[in-house]
Motif scaffolding. Structure first.
Motif, short mmCIF file in Angstrom:
data_model
loop_
_atom_site.label_atom_id
_atom_site.label_comp_id
_atom_site.label_asym_id
_atom_site.label_seq_id
_atom_site.Cartn_x
_atom_site.Cartn_y
_atom_site.Cartn_z
N GLY A 58 0.83 -1.19 0.00
CA GLY A 58 0.00 0.00 0.00
C GLY A 58 0.87 1.24 0.00
N PHE A 59 0.32 2.35 -0.50
CA PHE A 59 1.06 3.62 -0.50
C PHE A 59 0.10 4.79 -0.57
N VAL A 60 0.62 5.97 -0.25
CA VAL A 60 -0.14 7.21 -0.28
C VAL A 60 0.66 8.25 -1.05
N ILE A 61 -0.03 9.05 -1.87
CA ILE A 61 0.60 10.15 -2.58
C ILE A 61 -0.12 11.43 -2.19
N LEU A 62 0.62 12.42 -1.71
CA LEU A 62 0.04 13.68 -1.25
C LEU A 62 0.40 14.80 -2.23
N ASP A 63 -0.60 15.30 -2.90
CA ASP A 63 -0.42 16.42 -3.85
C ASP A 63 0.68 16.16 -4.87
N GLU A 64 0.96 14.93 -5.17
CA GLU A 64 2.03 14.55 -6.11
C GLU A 64 3.38 15.19 -5.73
N ARG A 65 3.56 15.43 -4.41
CA ARG A 65 4.82 15.99 -3.90
C ARG A 65 5.53 15.02 -2.97
N LEU A 66 4.77 14.08 -2.40
CA LEU A 66 5.32 13.14 -1.44
C LEU A 66 4.59 11.81 -1.58
N ALA A 67 5.36 10.73 -1.64
CA ALA A 67 4.79 9.38 -1.63
C ALA A 67 5.30 8.67 -0.37
N THR A 68 4.43 7.94 0.30
CA THR A 68 4.85 7.17 1.46
C THR A 68 4.37 5.74 1.31
N THR A 69 5.17 4.81 1.79
CA THR A 69 4.80 3.41 1.79
C THR A 69 5.37 2.75 3.03
N GLU A 70 4.77 1.66 3.46
CA GLU A 70 5.19 1.00 4.69
C GLU A 70 5.80 -0.36 4.40
N ASP A 71 6.79 -0.71 5.21
CA ASP A 71 7.30 -2.07 5.26
C ASP A 71 7.29 -2.48 6.72
N TRP A 72 7.70 -3.71 6.99
CA TRP A 72 7.64 -4.18 8.37
C TRP A 72 8.59 -3.41 9.28
N HIS A 73 9.71 -2.91 8.75
CA HIS A 73 10.70 -2.27 9.60
C HIS A 73 10.58 -0.75 9.63
N ALA A 74 9.95 -0.17 8.61
CA ALA A 74 9.98 1.28 8.51
C ALA A 74 8.89 1.80 7.59
N GLU A 75 8.69 3.10 7.68
CA GLU A 75 7.83 3.84 6.75
C GLU A 75 8.74 4.66 5.87
N LEU A 76 8.55 4.58 4.56
CA LEU A 76 9.41 5.30 3.62
C LEU A 76 8.71 6.57 3.15
N TRP A 77 9.40 7.70 3.25
CA TRP A 77 8.91 8.98 2.74
C TRP A 77 9.76 9.35 1.54
N LEU A 78 9.13 9.47 0.39
CA LEU A 78 9.85 9.63 -0.88
C LEU A 78 9.37 10.91 -1.56
N ASP A 79 10.29 11.86 -1.70
CA ASP A 79 9.85 13.15 -2.23
C ASP A 79 10.56 13.59 -3.51
N ASP A 80 11.44 12.74 -4.07
CA ASP A 80 12.04 13.15 -5.34
C ASP A 80 11.02 12.96 -6.46
N ALA A 81 11.03 13.86 -7.41
CA ALA A 81 9.97 13.93 -8.42
C ALA A 81 9.81 12.64 -9.22
N ASP A 82 10.91 12.01 -9.59
CA ASP A 82 10.83 10.79 -10.40
C ASP A 82 10.15 9.66 -9.63
N THR A 83 10.49 9.52 -8.35
CA THR A 83 9.89 8.45 -7.54
C THR A 83 8.41 8.69 -7.34
N VAL A 84 8.04 9.92 -7.02
CA VAL A 84 6.62 10.24 -6.83
C VAL A 84 5.86 9.98 -8.13
N ALA A 85 6.45 10.33 -9.26
CA ALA A 85 5.81 10.10 -10.55
C ALA A 85 5.62 8.60 -10.80
N THR A 86 6.58 7.79 -10.38
CA THR A 86 6.46 6.34 -10.54
C THR A 86 5.27 5.82 -9.74
N TYR A 87 5.15 6.26 -8.50
CA TYR A 87 4.02 5.82 -7.67
C TYR A 87 2.69 6.28 -8.27
#
Length: 284
Positions: free
Chosen positions: A224-253
């Motif tokens: 699962g993942f969340v995209i906020l205003d196409e500026r930030l994508a977040t996703t969860e794994d068992w060990h951590a929550e990933l916050w991804l804000d580079d444009a290419d990664t957000v565009a991929t999500y």
């Protein structure tokens, strides 16, 4: 652990080693001597220098002081914040319980106009009933042996739902049918949760798509993942929550979300799938 995170941690470790080796005072400061000075086991010094352990801010402050260079703390702390901003371990996030994490999310949603969410295994937090949310928090607190602040966490999560009724917001929820059927809570709680979902269909601020089991998929469901205003994508794994804000990664999500949405149904068809899942709970 992500490669970028590990590389950043290794670079911080190399910087710590550099500070130890260059410590003023004439006498060569070995790892053993530094550990003795700090009151740490020597293995901790080794792990930090070799990027096998993440230091705390207190560790960095103590290191800078013990090596006779307290002025470098700000630099070290900035490095730590830089790579921890993208990989937020649950151990650290949940040190004070689930409520602070929920309040962080409340602030994020308050500053967001458009949200896109994909969830394949659980009802999205913003759509959960208090009883359903309570069982989720209890399960994860047990798994992670974190502080049990369940009722405070539930209240914080439910407060976030106020934004569902604010004009000017738009929430695009996309849920795999499996999430409707996961029995992570008593059947009566799940039944009430599914009833709640049907009541959200048709809201002006909410778009709820369901991807049926029978739908052909162009991509595997994935996390699962969340995209906020196409500026930030977040996703969860068992060990951590990933916050991804580079444009290419957000565009991929965003491309992933749009691709999965092609398999979704909405409105009356989505309501039918939810109703079928609800009826299955009454089956003998």
């Amino acid at each position: 652990m992500s490669t970028d995170f590990q590389a950043a941690r290794a670079a911080l470790g190399a910087r710590l080693r550099e500070l130890r080796v260059s410590a003023p005072g004439g006498q060569r400061l070995t790892g053993s001597l530094l550990a003795e000075r700090l009151g740490w086991p020597q293995s901790k010094v080794s792990k930090l220098e070799n990027g096998r352990q993440t230091p705390t801010a207190e560790d960095l402050r103590a290191w800078a002081k013990a090596t006779g260079q307290p002025e470098v703390f700000d630099e070290l702390h900035a490095r730590l914040q830089g790579f921890e901003s993208s990989v937020r371990s649950w151990r650290r996030q949940l040190a004070a319980g689930h409520r602070p994490v929920q309040e962080t999310w409340n602030s994020l949603i308050a500053d967001t106009s458009v949200m896109h969410l994909w969830q394949n295994s659980v009802i999205p937090g913003m759509l959960q009933t208090p009883d359903y949310a309570r069982h989720i928090f209890l399960r994860y607190a047990a798994l992670r042996t974190s502080v049990r602040d369940t009722e405070d966490a539930v209240r914080a999560r439910i407060k976030r739902q106020e934004w569902l009724f604010r004009p000017g917001k738009k929430f695009h929820f996309l849920v795999w049918e499996a999430a409707l059927r996961v029995r992570i809570c008593p059947l009566s709680v799940l039944a009430a949760q599914l009833d709640r979902l049907t009541g959200l269909i048709g809201m002006d601020t909410v778009s709820l798509g369901i991807v049926p089991f029978s739908a052909p998929l162009k991509l595997l469901p994935g996390n699962g993942f969340v995209i906020l205003d196409e500026r930030l994508a977040t996703t969860e794994d068992w060990h951590a929550e990933l916050w991804l804000d580079d444009a290419d990664t957000v565009a991929t999500y965003m491309r992933v979300w749009k691709t999965l949405s092609e398999s979704a149904v909405y409105g009356h068809e989505a309501q039918q799938i939810i109703t079928q899942a609800r009826r299955s709970l009454d089956a003998p």
